[in-house]
Design an enzyme around this catalytic site. Sequence first.
Site, PDB file in Angstrom:
ATOM      1  N   ASP A  13     -20.884 -17.068   3.668  1.00  0.00           N
ATOM      2  CA  ASP A  13     -22.443 -16.511   3.762  1.00  0.00           C
ATOM      3  C   ASP A  13     -23.288 -17.051   4.904  1.00  0.00           C
ATOM      4  O   ASP A  13     -24.274 -16.872   4.726  1.00  0.00           O
ATOM      5  CB  ASP A  13     -23.480 -15.935   2.883  1.00  0.00           C
ATOM      6  N   LYS A  16     -21.072 -15.363   9.128  1.00  0.00           N
ATOM      7  CA  LYS A  16     -20.239 -15.361   9.965  1.00  0.00           C
ATOM      8  C   LYS A  16     -20.349 -14.111  11.121  1.00  0.00           C
ATOM      9  O   LYS A  16     -19.382 -13.222  11.995  1.00  0.00           O
ATOM     10  CB  LYS A  16     -18.687 -15.641   9.193  1.00  0.00           C
ATOM     11  N   GLY A  40     -18.368 -10.166   2.123  1.00  0.00           N
ATOM     12  CA  GLY A  40     -19.279  -8.737   2.955  1.00  0.00           C
ATOM     13  C   GLY A  40     -19.625  -9.348   3.883  1.00  0.00           C
ATOM     14  O   GLY A  40     -20.431 -10.302   4.192  1.00  0.00           O
ATOM     15  N   HIS A  41     -19.782  -9.015   5.536  1.00  0.00           N
ATOM     16  CA  HIS A  41     -19.935  -9.198   6.385  1.00  0.00           C
ATOM     17  C   HIS A  41     -21.328  -7.949   6.949  1.00  0.00           C
ATOM     18  O   HIS A  41     -21.055  -7.268   7.372  1.00  0.00           O
ATOM     19  CB  HIS A  41     -19.006  -9.281   7.582  1.00  0.00           C
ATOM     20  N   GLN A 223     -15.318 -16.124   2.918  1.00  0.00           N
ATOM     21  CA  GLN A 223     -15.963 -17.081   2.796  1.00  0.00           C
ATOM     22  C   GLN A 223     -16.111 -17.944   3.074  1.00  0.00           C
ATOM     23  O   GLN A 223     -16.003 -18.161   4.423  1.00  0.00           O
ATOM     24  CB  GLN A 223     -14.998 -17.232   1.882  1.00  0.00           C
TER      25      GLN A 223
HETATM   26  P1  IMP Z   1     -13.420 -14.354  -6.132  1.00  0.00           P
HETATM   27  O1  IMP Z   1     -13.410 -14.491  -4.825  1.00  0.00           O
HETATM   28  O2  IMP Z   1     -13.795 -12.294  -6.088  1.00  0.00           O
HETATM   29  O3  IMP Z   1     -12.726 -15.067  -6.862  1.00  0.00           O
HETATM   30  O4  IMP Z   1     -14.832 -15.262  -6.469  1.00  0.00           O
HETATM   31  C1  IMP Z   1     -14.504 -16.842  -6.106  1.00  0.00           C
HETATM   32  C2  IMP Z   1     -15.830 -17.589  -5.533  1.00  0.00           C
HETATM   33  O5  IMP Z   1     -16.143 -17.121  -4.295  1.00  0.00           O
HETATM   34  C3  IMP Z   1     -17.599 -16.567  -6.034  1.00  0.00           C
HETATM   35  O6  IMP Z   1     -18.095 -18.083  -6.646  1.00  0.00           O
HETATM   36  C4  IMP Z   1     -17.733 -15.644  -5.723  1.00  0.00           C
HETATM   37  O7  IMP Z   1     -18.965 -16.138  -5.672  1.00  0.00           O
HETATM   38  C5  IMP Z   1     -17.300 -16.819  -3.942  1.00  0.00           C
HETATM   39  N1  IMP Z   1     -17.220 -15.820  -2.825  1.00  0.00           N
HETATM   40  C6  IMP Z   1     -15.898 -14.768  -2.954  1.00  0.00           C
HETATM   41  N2  IMP Z   1     -16.488 -14.015  -1.879  1.00  0.00           N
HETATM   42  C7  IMP Z   1     -17.601 -14.721  -1.517  1.00  0.00           C
HETATM   43  C8  IMP Z   1     -18.480 -14.226  -0.529  1.00  0.00           C
HETATM   44  O8  IMP Z   1     -17.479 -13.742   0.477  1.00  0.00           O
HETATM   45  N3  IMP Z   1     -19.968 -15.361   0.279  1.00  0.00           N
HETATM   46  C9  IMP Z   1     -19.512 -16.558  -0.644  1.00  0.00           C
HETATM   47  N4  IMP Z   1     -19.446 -16.555  -1.642  1.00  0.00           N
HETATM   48  C10 IMP Z   1     -18.169 -16.097  -2.437  1.00  0.00           C
END
Ligand code: IMP
Length: 423
Positions: A13, A16, A40-41, A223
């Site tokens: 977040d 990017k 989520g971009h 991420q």
């Molecule tokens: P998962 O990717 O859904 O398995 O989540 C694993 C961890 O990564 C959790 O703490 C999510 O909140 C975090 N996470 C996954 N995608 C994002 C993102 O795009 N931005 C911020 N945190 C993320």
Amino acid sequence: MANIIVVGAQWGDEGKGKLIDILAQDADYIVRYQGGNNAGHTVVVSDEEIILHLIPSGILHRGKKCIIGNGVVLDPQALLEEIDTLRLKGIEVDSNLLISDQAHLIFPYHKILDRIKESKGSFRIGTTGRGIGPCYVDKIARCGIRLADLLDTDVFKEKLKFNINEKNKLFKRLYKTKGVSFNSIFKQYIDFRNQISKYVSDTPRILNSAISSGKSLLFEGAQGTLLDIDFGTYPYVTSSNATAGGACTGTGISPTRIDRIIGVVKAYTTRVGEGPFPTQLPKALMNKIRDRGREFGATTGRPRKCGWFDVIIVKHSVLVNGLDEIAVMKLDVLDDLRDIKVCIGYEYKGKFFKNFPANIELLNKCKPVYKTFKGWFKDTANIKEYKKLPSEAKDYLKGLSDLVGAEINIISVGSNRSQTIYK
Ligand code: IMP
């Protein structure tokens, strides 16, 4: 133009989406290399906010080729919904989107497993619930189903049967819940296949020949480094390599063909989900930053925890990504603070740590050691040139650059493309 990787240098977040959108203007191919629709971009174009989860943000620029690489895990339903949303906005998708036939597919049983695991208190990660982790588990366990398998009905049928059989035993015997139906998932995915097969391609070959013919590639990281499966705050991470190395394994492009890697940071820090966050702010200040920075997850809408800039984690990102430069986003969010703190080390059991520790207990219980910068207390949102920034803001940026050991060439002071300062 060069082949550039854009990577998140904190917990995701970082902004990017905005940077990719700007750099996409000069790229021919924009490539996603890991993660899935957990990302989520957010991009703001002419005051309209567009949030993309799977399709690279380059799709918003006419004629750019957008690639979903082999390192991505693909939920076909989410993909088709995103395509529909883009079409409704008049954005051309069909002639510009290509998806690797080696990308793994997310199935309903992955999402169910994700939710079951999250409901088991002690190992809660705070995932997005999109089935990302369980899909990567199958990939590594070598029982995953790829797009290439979906294209071959017999192979697909056999692999799906095996997986559903195994998962249903798990659901019924271990988790005491009902299983999923082979027939309905098979039918649903054959229907998805009929809609997405036109995008499926041999993307490593396409991308390598593009480079050979002088085209430029922009790799869109999702991420962030601290959520990387190897280098993040394990186990509170996502299940892929969000770091720069993932751009090579997730697309089939050699490291020798990468020219530049840009790390993206916020001028402060945020995190969603569970896990350690040493510089987390006290409630009142956190609420203030969250409101000003509109810090709510683009995928799940969850409020993000906010904290001071943490030099230790960004220095770690500089190291493992080989960053020469970082882009600092959302500087304007700090405009009305009198003092701004930056964490320069952790204190734990009487010892001072200045490098990122693998020990999660240390990260959970350490006391951050801060250096304080003077706030600028002026509106920066309309500043277009570096030299016009308040001197305290320049001191802050210079301080961050010196402390993390990377140049700062791009500074963002608002969500619009125009609110960007190039040093
Ligand atoms: P998962 O990717 O859904 O398995 O989540 C694993 C961890 O990564 C959790 O703490 C999510 O909140 C975090 N996470 C996954 N995608 C994002 C993102 O795009 N931005 C911020 N945190 C993320």
